[in-house]
Design an enzyme around this catalytic site. Sequence first.
Site, PDB file in Angstrom:
ATOM      1  NE  ARG A  33      -3.894  -2.309   2.190  1.00 40.63           N
ATOM      2  CZ  ARG A  33      -3.856  -3.622   1.966  1.00 40.63           C
ATOM      3  NH1 ARG A  33      -2.680  -4.248   1.854  1.00 40.63           N
ATOM      4  NH2 ARG A  33      -4.983  -4.313   1.836  1.00 40.63           N
ATOM      5  N   GLY A 101      -1.730 -12.013  -5.005  1.00 40.38           N
ATOM      6  CA  GLY A 101      -3.113 -11.592  -5.158  1.00 40.38           C
ATOM      7  C   GLY A 101      -3.326 -10.164  -4.705  1.00 40.38           C
ATOM      8  CG  ASP A 327      -2.900 -14.305   4.922  1.00 38.80           C
ATOM      9  OD1 ASP A 327      -3.520 -14.986   4.089  1.00 38.80           O
ATOM     10  OD2 ASP A 327      -2.655 -13.095   4.761  1.00 38.80           O
TER      11      ASP A 327
END
Length: 450
Positions: A33, A101, A327
């Site tokens: 990000r 992803g 995760d």
Amino acid sequence: MAGHDFAQPMTARKSGPLKGVAEIPGDKSISHRALILGALAVGETRVTGLLEGEDVLGTAAAMRAFGAEVTRHGPGAWSVHGVGVGGFGEPADVIDCGNSGTSVRLIMGAMATTAMTATFTGDASLRKRPMGRVTDPLSLFGAQAYGRAGGRLPMTVIGAADPVPARYTVPVPSAQVKSAVLLAGLNAPGETVVIEREPTRDHSERMLRGFGATLSAEKTAEGHVITLQGRPELRPQEVAVPRDPSSAAFPVCAALIVEGSEILVPGVSQNSTRNGLYTTLVEMGALIDFENAREEGGEPVADLRVRFSPEMKGIEVPPERAASMIDEYPVLSVVAANATGTTVMRGVKELRVKESDRIDAMARGLEACGVTIEEDEDTLIVHGMGPGAVPGGAVCASHLDHRIAMSFLVLGLAAKKPVSVDDGAPIATSFPVFEGLMAGLGASIARDNQ
């Protein structure tokens, strides 16, 4: 370990006590990000502590392809000269997102409201993953996407020439989908609204505010409602990336199950949308002390002191916790196998569409190592064998999935017989220093052909 042209078999053997300090790399989610928002700001953003794994390096390359100037100045130290919201240029070649992803979905969002065309691809694992969950909401802005059957890569996205703001309810908890919609909303006029039934990791919201976007979040009868004002001028920032709690999970869990271990893991993010694993481990009886709590780079962090925990018990993990630890279920299942009693993980169907079908991958590998497993579409149940009691002795398939590979290598450190993975090369996508870090703690993990 860079590249996936050749499989890299690896084996972990029963280890002596793990000791020392585990210096975890920067958080992967925040690193992605920081690069993307730096590219959408006007001016120079400087980033320290950036994770230099293959996934994040792929995002850096993609930002260059869209016109930003991205420079590495030293280990973890990078700068991004951004082009501003709506300033992306059309890339000259296909954007290869490798195994990530996060990269492909966030970048699709960031370019979907700019008049341009971009084509995305990835490795064999990423090309199997569904992209419709992102391209469907992006179509609300006016973007178009054309990919393989089932909404899979390679895929071409045509950005909206005249975007409109969108209001979208995320059907399943997904920080990637939420973030893609918010990034698309940056270059749309008016208000873009994302509604989550269950809150997911909030790094995008925190960082958008930090870069100067106007964004609000509130709980309503509809759910968690996030509202973004479109077309801000994002201001460049100094971003200090905290250490990744998902990567920290592997040495932490290894220390919990290897007899006599005690390690310190400094500066790990304690963001409440990411710390579900650590809450769960403490509930199981894990000996983890959270020391020196503080804030770094806008994120809460703490130093974790972790000791061998032979008294851990199986528990039922609340399904509403899944979004904060999605995760980490693979390595939690390894801890569960070394605990006493049964650990029930429900509400985890999202694991079936990660880098691999992680429920199936962990179930088959644990069974091969002598652990009793139950599963259905949305549940994984591990019947613990107690500390050090897992037989091991299997070669487990990693399915091109970094977290599966690392989880089984952690299992091998406490099992009676060695545990191997058929391919450890994907570990470089998220945790390139995994081998050296674990070896420094005393772990017995080796590449099979060396």
